[in-house]
Motif scaffolding. Structure first.
Motif, PDB file in Angstrom:
ATOM      1  N   MET A   1     -13.670  -8.236   1.045  1.00  0.00           N
ATOM      2  CA  MET A   1     -12.675  -7.420   1.736  1.00  0.00           C
ATOM      3  C   MET A   1     -13.281  -6.862   3.013  1.00  0.00           C
ATOM      4  O   MET A   1     -14.487  -6.596   3.072  1.00  0.00           O
ATOM      5  CB  MET A   1     -12.280  -6.286   0.794  1.00  0.00           C
ATOM      6  CG  MET A   1     -11.279  -5.293   1.318  1.00  0.00           C
ATOM      7  SD  MET A   1     -12.015  -3.873   2.137  1.00  0.00           S
ATOM      8  CE  MET A   1     -10.703  -2.676   1.960  1.00  0.00           C
TER       9      MET A   1
ATOM     10  N   VAL B   1       0.849  -1.208   0.000  1.00  0.00           N
ATOM     11  CA  VAL B   1       0.000   0.000   0.000  1.00  0.00           C
ATOM     12  C   VAL B   1       0.877   1.248   0.000  1.00  0.00           C
ATOM     13  O   VAL B   1       1.488   1.613   1.003  1.00  0.00           O
ATOM     14  CB  VAL B   1      -0.954  -0.009   1.204  1.00  0.00           C
ATOM     15  CG1 VAL B   1      -1.774   1.278   1.242  1.00  0.00           C
ATOM     16  CG2 VAL B   1      -1.886  -1.220   1.136  1.00  0.00           C
TER      17      VAL B   1
ATOM     18  N   ASN C   1      -5.322   4.466  -2.522  1.00  0.00           N
ATOM     19  CA  ASN C   1      -6.731   4.770  -2.249  1.00  0.00           C
ATOM     20  C   ASN C   1      -7.170   6.200  -2.531  1.00  0.00           C
ATOM     21  O   ASN C   1      -8.212   6.623  -2.043  1.00  0.00           O
ATOM     22  CB  ASN C   1      -7.146   4.311  -0.845  1.00  0.00           C
ATOM     23  CG  ASN C   1      -6.467   5.082   0.235  1.00  0.00           C
ATOM     24  OD1 ASN C   1      -5.524   5.813  -0.040  1.00  0.00           O
ATOM     25  ND2 ASN C   1      -6.932   4.945   1.467  1.00  0.00           N
TER      26      ASN C   1
HETATM   27  C1  LIG Z   1      -3.920   2.540   4.273  1.00  0.00           C
HETATM   28  C2  LIG Z   1      -4.660   1.275   4.116  1.00  0.00           C
HETATM   29  C3  LIG Z   1      -4.039   0.030   4.373  1.00  0.00           C
HETATM   30  C4  LIG Z   1      -2.615  -0.111   4.883  1.00  0.00           C
HETATM   31  O1  LIG Z   1      -2.529   0.316   6.208  1.00  0.00           O
HETATM   32  P1  LIG Z   1      -1.191   0.080   7.081  1.00  0.00           P
HETATM   33  O2  LIG Z   1      -1.678   0.102   8.475  1.00  0.00           O
HETATM   34  O3  LIG Z   1      -0.291   1.224   6.762  1.00  0.00           O
HETATM   35  O4  LIG Z   1      -0.607  -1.216   6.695  1.00  0.00           O
HETATM   36  C5  LIG Z   1      -4.788  -1.128   4.147  1.00  0.00           C
HETATM   37  N1  LIG Z   1      -6.061  -1.074   3.723  1.00  0.00           N
HETATM   38  C6  LIG Z   1      -6.685   0.096   3.460  1.00  0.00           C
HETATM   39  C7  LIG Z   1      -8.084   0.063   2.985  1.00  0.00           C
HETATM   40  C8  LIG Z   1      -6.016   1.295   3.663  1.00  0.00           C
HETATM   41  O5  LIG Z   1      -6.658   2.444   3.397  1.00  0.00           O
END
Ligand SMILES: *Cc1c(COP(=O)(O)O)cnc(C)c1O
Length: 230
Positions: free
Chosen positions: A155, A25, A48
């Motif tokens: 999800m 991510v 995102n």
């Molecule tokens: C930002 C985000 C992640 C990753 O989050 P981390 O805690 O940094 O690993 C995963 N899923 C979604 C939907 C996110 O917005």
């Protein structure tokens, strides 16, 4: 650059026995950081923000598999439809229909995951079970209306808590639901197989509870700073 290749290797090692995939991510992080993980072999990246994803995709290697993991507004699907591989957070028929329409315009198919609300918190996006049921009924009534989307699984996001028992229960519940949706609606589908659960803080629990795809940001890229423009 604060990327952590050692953590990356550790995560890959933990995923191996589960045959789970890593979505790295990269939201808010510069293209240089993505390029560094690309050089280390990573090909699946998650973003995102629509504009940020479109900007990065334009300058990065074409064989990156881009996943959109955030809340997506229907009117923005068109900006990512030419290239996005998977959209993780489908939470309405309206959005699914728009993804289908935009994918068709580009002669492509887009993988979609159905986002289900599992956290105790009120602020998280996603469908409750009744909304999920309604979406599935609409889809099943007219699958030909959705020929350009592949429903590839589900999800969810657990509550933001340090209570491992609670997180595990939420993941467990989603895994159960995933199994029943699969057997009821997608038994013969080649696509419905992904359960996207687990982030930096809870991905090992998620793997134990049936995750096939973890979405990890800060562990790989360092903490995000939202105080600037992003
Ligand atoms: C930002 C985000 C992640 C990753 O989050 P981390 O805690 O940094 O690993 C995963 N899923 C979604 C939907 C996110 O917005």
């Amino acid at each position: 650059m604060s990327i952590n290749i050692t953590s990356y290797k550790e995560v890959l090692t933990k995923l191996l026995p589960y045959h789970a995939k890593l979505v790295a991510v990269s939201k808010t992080k510069p293209v240089e950081d993505i390029t560094a993980f690309y050089a280390a072999g990573q090909r699946i990246f998650g973003e995102n923000y629509v504009q940020e994803l479109a900007d990065k995709q334009a300058v990065l290697p074409a064989d990156i598999e881009w996943h959109f993991i955030g809340h997506l507004q229907s009117n923005k699907v068109k900006y990512i439809a030419p290239f996005v591989h998977t959209i993780h957070a489908v939470d309405s028929v309206k959005l699914l229909a728009e993804i289908n329409k935009q994918a068709a315009k580009h002669g492509r198919s887009i993988h979609c995951l159905l986002q289900v609300h599992i956290a105790a918190e009120e602020t998280k996006f996603g469908m409750d079970q009744q909304e999920l049921q309604q979406l599935l009924d609409t889809y099943m009534a007219n699958p030909a209306d959705f020929s350009q989307v592949h429903i590839a699984g589900m999800m969810g996001m657990a509550t933001n808590t340090t209570n491992e028992t609670q997180i595990r229960q939420e993941f467990h519940q989603l895994h159960q639901l995933f199994g029943s949706v699969k057997s009821t609606y997608f038994n013969t589908s080649d696509y419905f197989k992904e359960l996207s659960i687990g982030m930096s803080a809870d991905y090992t629990l998620a793997l134990e509870e049936g995750s096939t795809m973890v979405r990890i940001g800060s562990l790989l890229f360092g903490e995000r700073n939202y105080n600037g423009t992003k």
